[in-house]
Write a protein that holds these residues in place. Sequence first.
Motif, short mmCIF file in Angstrom:
data_model
loop_
_atom_site.label_atom_id
_atom_site.label_comp_id
_atom_site.label_asym_id
_atom_site.label_seq_id
_atom_site.Cartn_x
_atom_site.Cartn_y
_atom_site.Cartn_z
N THR A 7 117.80 27.32 0.92
CA THR A 7 118.95 26.44 0.75
C THR A 7 119.32 25.89 2.11
O THR A 7 119.21 26.59 3.12
CB THR A 7 120.14 27.16 0.11
N SER A 8 119.73 24.66 2.12
CA SER A 8 120.21 24.09 3.38
C SER A 8 121.72 24.25 3.49
O SER A 8 122.30 23.92 4.51
CB SER A 8 119.83 22.60 3.46
N GLY A 9 122.32 24.79 2.45
CA GLY A 9 123.76 24.99 2.46
C GLY A 9 124.13 26.43 2.80
O GLY A 9 123.39 27.13 3.49
N ARG A 14 125.14 30.42 -2.52
CA ARG A 14 123.98 30.44 -3.43
C ARG A 14 123.77 31.84 -3.98
O ARG A 14 123.50 32.02 -5.16
CB ARG A 14 122.72 29.97 -2.71
N LEU A 15 123.92 32.85 -3.12
CA LEU A 15 123.73 34.22 -3.57
C LEU A 15 124.77 34.61 -4.62
O LEU A 15 124.45 35.30 -5.59
CB LEU A 15 123.77 35.19 -2.39
N GLY A 22 122.90 37.32 -12.88
CA GLY A 22 122.32 38.64 -13.12
C GLY A 22 121.44 39.17 -12.01
O GLY A 22 120.91 40.27 -12.10
N LEU A 23 121.28 38.43 -10.95
CA LEU A 23 120.49 38.88 -9.80
C LEU A 23 121.46 39.45 -8.77
O LEU A 23 122.17 38.72 -8.10
CB LEU A 23 119.69 37.71 -9.22
N ARG A 28 115.84 40.24 1.06
CA ARG A 28 115.64 39.61 2.37
C ARG A 28 116.53 38.37 2.44
O ARG A 28 116.63 37.62 1.48
CB ARG A 28 114.21 39.13 2.57
N LEU A 29 117.14 38.16 3.61
CA LEU A 29 117.91 36.95 3.85
C LEU A 29 117.75 36.59 5.31
O LEU A 29 118.09 37.38 6.19
CB LEU A 29 119.39 37.16 3.53
#
Length: 86
Positions: A7-9, A14-15, A22-23, A28-29
Amino acid sequence: MVKFGITSGNARLRLRAHERDGLDQVVRLFTGLPDGVALEIENNTKAALRDAREEPVRGREYFPARALPLILDLIDHHPVIRAIRL
């Protein structure tokens, strides 16, 4: 199920959206990668999953959990990621 992508944001936003889906575990980030690296890793990962005959279970980036070791191997062995982790 495992989801990978870029993601560029704001990654945290996003997470949160994925968590509502459900995730609920981040494995890893990486943020602040040099231009082009995230897209390169994503494209390489998609190609490797195709070669391994892994089909998305939803969309283009949601795969069965059994694909996680392959995904992590590709990410962890990318030269830029290796340099960051040292």
